[in-house]
Structures are given as C-alpha cells and as structure tokens.
Design an enzyme around this catalytic site. Structure first.
Site, PDB file in Angstrom:
ATOM      1  N   HIS A  98      34.193  55.948  43.455  1.00  0.00           N
ATOM      2  CA  HIS A  98      33.756  55.936  44.864  1.00  0.00           C
ATOM      3  C   HIS A  98      32.717  57.021  45.123  1.00  0.00           C
ATOM      4  O   HIS A  98      32.825  57.808  46.056  1.00  0.00           O
ATOM      5  CB  HIS A  98      34.962  56.094  45.804  1.00  0.00           C
ATOM      6  CG  HIS A  98      35.944  54.967  45.681  1.00  0.00           C
ATOM      7  ND1 HIS A  98      35.690  53.689  46.144  1.00  0.00           N
ATOM      8  CD2 HIS A  98      37.172  54.914  45.110  1.00  0.00           C
ATOM      9  CE1 HIS A  98      36.713  52.910  45.869  1.00  0.00           C
ATOM     10  NE2 HIS A  98      37.629  53.618  45.243  1.00  0.00           N
ATOM     11  N   ASP A 272      41.440  50.659  55.497  1.00  0.00           N
ATOM     12  CA  ASP A 272      40.551  51.474  54.646  1.00  0.00           C
ATOM     13  C   ASP A 272      39.085  51.126  54.867  1.00  0.00           C
ATOM     14  O   ASP A 272      38.199  51.870  54.459  1.00  0.00           O
ATOM     15  CB  ASP A 272      40.934  51.349  53.161  1.00  0.00           C
ATOM     16  CG  ASP A 272      40.770  49.940  52.629  1.00  0.00           C
ATOM     17  OD1 ASP A 272      40.857  48.972  53.430  1.00  0.00           O
ATOM     18  OD2 ASP A 272      40.551  49.783  51.422  1.00  0.00           O
ATOM     19  N   GLU A 325      37.236  47.169  25.088  1.00  0.00           N
ATOM     20  CA  GLU A 325      35.817  46.879  24.786  1.00  0.00           C
ATOM     21  C   GLU A 325      35.046  48.180  24.553  1.00  0.00           C
ATOM     22  O   GLU A 325      34.276  48.292  23.595  1.00  0.00           O
ATOM     23  CB  GLU A 325      35.135  46.177  25.980  1.00  0.00           C
ATOM     24  CG  GLU A 325      35.412  44.701  26.117  1.00  0.00           C
ATOM     25  CD  GLU A 325      34.732  44.117  27.376  1.00  0.00           C
ATOM     26  OE1 GLU A 325      33.749  44.707  27.880  1.00  0.00           O
ATOM     27  OE2 GLU A 325      35.190  43.073  27.864  1.00  0.00           O
TER      28      GLU A 325
HETATM   29  N1  LIG Z   1      45.441  49.696  52.741  1.00  0.00           N
HETATM   30  C1  LIG Z   1      45.438  49.592  51.427  1.00  0.00           C
HETATM   31  O1  LIG Z   1      46.140  50.311  50.730  1.00  0.00           O
HETATM   32  C2  LIG Z   1      44.577  48.560  50.753  1.00  0.00           C
HETATM   33  C3  LIG Z   1      44.794  48.208  49.424  1.00  0.00           C
HETATM   34  C4  LIG Z   1      44.002  47.201  48.863  1.00  0.00           C
HETATM   35  C5  LIG Z   1      43.021  46.567  49.639  1.00  0.00           C
HETATM   36  N2  LIG Z   1      42.835  46.964  50.933  1.00  0.00           N
HETATM   37  C6  LIG Z   1      41.847  46.319  51.831  1.00  0.00           C
HETATM   38  O2  LIG Z   1      42.334  45.043  52.211  1.00  0.00           O
HETATM   39  C7  LIG Z   1      41.236  44.290  52.718  1.00  0.00           C
HETATM   40  C8  LIG Z   1      41.305  42.875  52.172  1.00  0.00           C
HETATM   41  O3  LIG Z   1      41.012  42.900  50.782  1.00  0.00           O
HETATM   42  P1  LIG Z   1      40.985  41.555  49.925  1.00  0.00           P
HETATM   43  O4  LIG Z   1      40.868  41.977  48.503  1.00  0.00           O
HETATM   44  O5  LIG Z   1      42.099  40.660  50.323  1.00  0.00           O
HETATM   45  O6  LIG Z   1      39.602  40.914  50.423  1.00  0.00           O
HETATM   46  P2  LIG Z   1      39.136  39.402  50.236  1.00  0.00           P
HETATM   47  O7  LIG Z   1      37.659  39.439  50.277  1.00  0.00           O
HETATM   48  O8  LIG Z   1      39.813  38.769  49.078  1.00  0.00           O
HETATM   49  O9  LIG Z   1      39.689  38.667  51.554  1.00  0.00           O
HETATM   50  C9  LIG Z   1      39.193  38.946  52.846  1.00  0.00           C
HETATM   51  C10 LIG Z   1      39.257  37.667  53.658  1.00  0.00           C
HETATM   52  O10 LIG Z   1      38.937  37.999  55.019  1.00  0.00           O
HETATM   53  C11 LIG Z   1      38.330  36.824  55.547  1.00  0.00           C
HETATM   54  N3  LIG Z   1      37.696  37.107  56.835  1.00  0.00           N
HETATM   55  C12 LIG Z   1      36.528  37.729  57.071  1.00  0.00           C
HETATM   56  N4  LIG Z   1      36.300  37.745  58.404  1.00  0.00           N
HETATM   57  C13 LIG Z   1      37.347  37.134  59.003  1.00  0.00           C
HETATM   58  C14 LIG Z   1      37.698  36.847  60.342  1.00  0.00           C
HETATM   59  N5  LIG Z   1      36.897  37.186  61.364  1.00  0.00           N
HETATM   60  N6  LIG Z   1      38.865  36.205  60.603  1.00  0.00           N
HETATM   61  C15 LIG Z   1      39.686  35.858  59.587  1.00  0.00           C
HETATM   62  N7  LIG Z   1      39.399  36.090  58.284  1.00  0.00           N
HETATM   63  C16 LIG Z   1      38.251  36.732  58.005  1.00  0.00           C
HETATM   64  C17 LIG Z   1      37.385  36.405  54.442  1.00  0.00           C
HETATM   65  O11 LIG Z   1      36.936  35.061  54.590  1.00  0.00           O
HETATM   66  C18 LIG Z   1      38.282  36.594  53.222  1.00  0.00           C
HETATM   67  O12 LIG Z   1      38.982  35.399  52.873  1.00  0.00           O
HETATM   68  C19 LIG Z   1      39.991  45.076  52.300  1.00  0.00           C
HETATM   69  O13 LIG Z   1      39.515  45.786  53.420  1.00  0.00           O
HETATM   70  C20 LIG Z   1      40.497  46.027  51.257  1.00  0.00           C
HETATM   71  O14 LIG Z   1      39.710  47.204  51.168  1.00  0.00           O
HETATM   72  C21 LIG Z   1      43.590  47.954  51.488  1.00  0.00           C
END
Ligand SMILES: NC(=O)c1ccc[n+]([C@@H]2O[C@H](COP(=O)([O-])OP(=O)(O)OC[C@H]3O[C@@H](n4cnc5c(N)ncnc54)[C@H](O)[C@@H]3O)[C@@H](O)[C@H]2O)c1
Length: 372
Positions: A98, A272, A325
């Site tokens: 990051h 996040d 790898e």
């Molecule tokens: N809090 C934590 O510890 C933690 C851990 C892992 C991931 N995350 C976060 O979780 C979030 C989701 O990650 P992911 O890997 O599932 O992402 P992803 O890209 O797989 O899924 C996100 C989804 O949100 C949808 N989306 C976008 N705008 C929308 C709206 N207005 N209404 C409904 N759906 C909408 C997209 O179409 C997509 O399907 C990210 O912000 C990631 O950083 C947080």
C-alpha cells in the site's frame, strides 16, 4: 534460494506470511526457509510446526533479513524495520505494501535499492486482484456472524435470533453488493437460515447469485429506491460495495437508518474505502461498534485481523504459487513469465515501477519492462 519469514511488527497484526505447508513446498523444491522465532505465535502456529516441515528458526531478525534472498511478509515494513531492508543486496520483498498511502515506506524501499513486490497490485488479465480476494472472503463470511451476535440484546441489538425458530421469523438480512465479500456474506447468511436480499447494480452479478443460491435468497437491482425499500424493515444491513478507484458511494443515509427497526445492525465491510452508510467511520477490534440513529454500527476496517489463523491460511493459499514462482527463478524471470506478478512489482533497485505510487508521491516512474 534462502527464503526468510520475519515476525510481523505492525501493532494488531497477528498473521504470518507462510504456513508449515508452504515451508514444505519450498523445501521440497530445494529452497532453505528461515522463520523468525514466534512468527506464527499470533495465529496459533508454533515454531515446532515450522521445524517439522523443514524450516530453521532464527531468533535474530537482523540475521534473517541479512541472509534471505526472498523475504515474505504480511504487512509493509514499519520504521523499526527500515534498516533491515538494506542488510542484503539483491533481496526481494513480497508483501502487502500500500505504498501510495505510505511515503516513508516508499522512500525506505527506494533507498534500500532492492526489489519490492506488492500483494495488492498483483493483477490478473481480467482486472481481478487474486491476493485481495481471500481477505474479502474472510470479511464477507464474518459479517453475518458478527451481525448475528450483535443482534442479541446484551450486545445492544434488537434481540432477534438471526435464524429464528419454528413459528418465529428469521432475521431479514440485506446485502449491498454481490461481489466477493457480498457473496461470501450471502453464503453465511443463507447458512444461518436468514431471509436474505442481495442488491447490486451489475445484473450479471445478480444472475450469478440467483443461479448459485437456487432460490435461497432474493436478488434486487440496486437503486436508491430499492435500497430504501429493502432496508426499511431489515434487521441487518451488510455493506459490501466497491466502485474501483473511487470512494464508496453513500447508499444508506441517516434518515433511512432512523426509520429502520430499533436495534437493527449495520455492518460496513466497505468502510476501508470510505463506507457505504452515511454514519460509517472506521472502528477497531477493541472498540468495534457504535450506536447511531437507534441502530448498531460495526465498521472495523481490518475485519480479517480478528481471525488471524484462518486469515493466514487464506492469504498464504493465494500467495504461495507466486512465492514458488519467484523462488524458482528469481523475480525477474518470474515477472517476465507472469504478467500478473509483473503488475505487483512496485520498486526495483531504487526505481518506482508502479505508476500510481510514483504519481501519489510525485516520484519518477520507470517502466518495469526496461528493467527486466
Ligand atoms: N473491512 C474489511 O476488513 C475488509 C476486508 C476485505 C475487503 N474489504 C472491502 O470490501 C469491499 C468489497 O470488496 P469486494 O472484494 O467484495 O469487491 P467486489 O468488486 O468483488 O464487489 C463489489 C460489488 O459492489 C457492487 N456495487 C458497486 N456499486 C454498487 C451500488 N451502488 N449498489 C450495489 N452494488 C454496487 C459492484 O457491482 C460489485 O459487484 C471493498 O471496499 C473492500 O476494500 C473490507
């Protein structure tokens, strides 16, 4: 190659970058693995388990960093580790970095003159981020468990039993986003016998969810109106949306929360990236929740940190193929052969090779291809 695995120094980081299974694969391939003493203590992997699969335990981190050709970590080096980045010339560091948000670490890596490959920028041709997926899966699966506990009265919730009982309705769980985290949340919420509604703007994602769950949940095309209708009588709302490269949109305004049942629970996995509920702000595992507008919010920005044992295994399952790898042929040949890994290379011998990091810190950018 000598592969080194230091103990993580960042506070509240209990994961380790390699498991005994990984040690076994590396040693079987002819590499030597050095693991710092107690590196796995935070995630219940004793030194003896590493030794059993062929690792050597090293007490002094300087000795480990000074010997390793490839260092595997979980999180970016912090200040007390910066000096160690220079102990071995030609060393490769493979970890979450990051760097765009961390000038001090970027400078330390540039100054050290070695190679740094970031887990979070390893990217497949379809744009997906294979080393971030496992953490979304962990956070997604945690969300309904956390919510089910918070719904209980002693935790401050409404007193609804998530799965219900015969004759009494189960909790209504609304999941915003049918991506990795959202689908993982849906799996657990369905498993807990909740009444589950998944919203997404991407109809392909909803089709996949509908097909996968075969009627065990309802899919809804996301819009302000649909979100309002779904949330008004929800016991739990889980925020799992992501708009790549942008702050998460605010999908649930405070006025809507105020109209939800007293003691309902909102889990914002997306916190996040800014969060998708108006009242969301990042919380920690020591103070994970806050109350607002009659509801309970859980907004921990590092949810997988609560389950370091599972998170370690989930992460290393994904990183190990890339580690193998790099160990097999060195980062240069590995990156030349695998474009996904090449996208992970952030710093090479004092050059920043990942454009967003160079732009974030107004540093010069060097195309990786010119250094391979
Ligand atoms: N809090 C934590 O510890 C933690 C851990 C892992 C991931 N995350 C976060 O979780 C979030 C989701 O990650 P992911 O890997 O599932 O992402 P992803 O890209 O797989 O899924 C996100 C989804 O949100 C949808 N989306 C976008 N705008 C929308 C709206 N207005 N209404 C409904 N759906 C909408 C997209 O179409 C997509 O399907 C990210 O912000 C990631 O950083 C947080």
């Amino acid at each position: 190659m000598i592969v080194g695995v230091p103990r993580e120094r960042l506070s509240d980081e209990y994961r380790v970058a390699l498991t005994p299974a990984g040690v076994r694969e590396l040693t079987a391939a002819g590499h030597q693995v050095l693991v710092e003493q107690d590196a796995g203590a935070g995630c219940a992997i004793p030194d003896a388990d590493f030794v059993r699969t062929g690792a050597q335990i090293v007490a002094d981190p300087d000795e480990l960093w000074g010997a390793a050709d490839l260092v595997l970590k979980v999180k970016q080096p912090i200040e007390e580790e910066f000096g160690r980045l220079k102990l071995r010339r030609g060393q490769t560091l493979f970890t979450f970095l990051h760097l765009a948000a961390d000038r001090a670490c970027t400078d330390a890596l540039v100054e050290a003159g070695n190679t740094a490959i970031a887990y979070e920028t390893v990217q497949l041709a379809d744009g997906s981020l294979p080393l971030l997926v496992p953490m979304s899966e962990v956070a997604g699966r945690m969300a309904p468990l956390v919510a089910a506990n918070l719904l209980m009265r002693p935790a401050g919730g409404s007193g609804v039993l998530a799965p219900g009982v015969p004759g009494v309705a189960a909790a209504k769980v609304v999941i915003l986003g049918a991506g990795i985290a959202g689908m993982a949340a849906a799996t657990l919420a369905v498993g807990l016998h909740c009444r589950v509604f998944v919203l997404d703007r991407d109809l392909q994602k909803l089709r996949a969810a509908d097909h996968h769950f075969r009627g065990a949940l309802e899919t809804v095309a996301s819009s302000a109106h649909a979100i309002e209708e779904a949330c008004l009588d929800a016991d739990v709302v889980i925020g799992a949306v992501l708009v790549v490269g942008a702050k998460t949109p605010t999908l649930v305004p405070d006025e809507l929360v105020a109209e939800m049942p007293e003691g309902s629970v909102l889990v914002d996995i997306s916190v996040d990236q800014g969060g998708c509920f108006e009242s969301s702000h990042p919380t920690t595992h020591s103070h994970p929740t806050f109350e607002a507008h009659g509801s309970l919010f859980y907004c921990v920005a590092n949810m997988p940190g609560a389950v370091p044992h599972s998170s370690t295994h989930a992460l290393t399952n994904a990183t190990l193929p890339y580690t193998l790898e790099i160990a097999a042929s060195g980062w240069r040949k590995a990156a030349a052969a695998d474009p996904a890994l090449a996208r992970g290379v952030n710093v090479v011998e004092g050059h920043v090779t990942y454009r967003p990091v160079a732009e974030a810190h107004q540093l010069g950018y060097t195309e990786l291809a010119t250094l391979l």
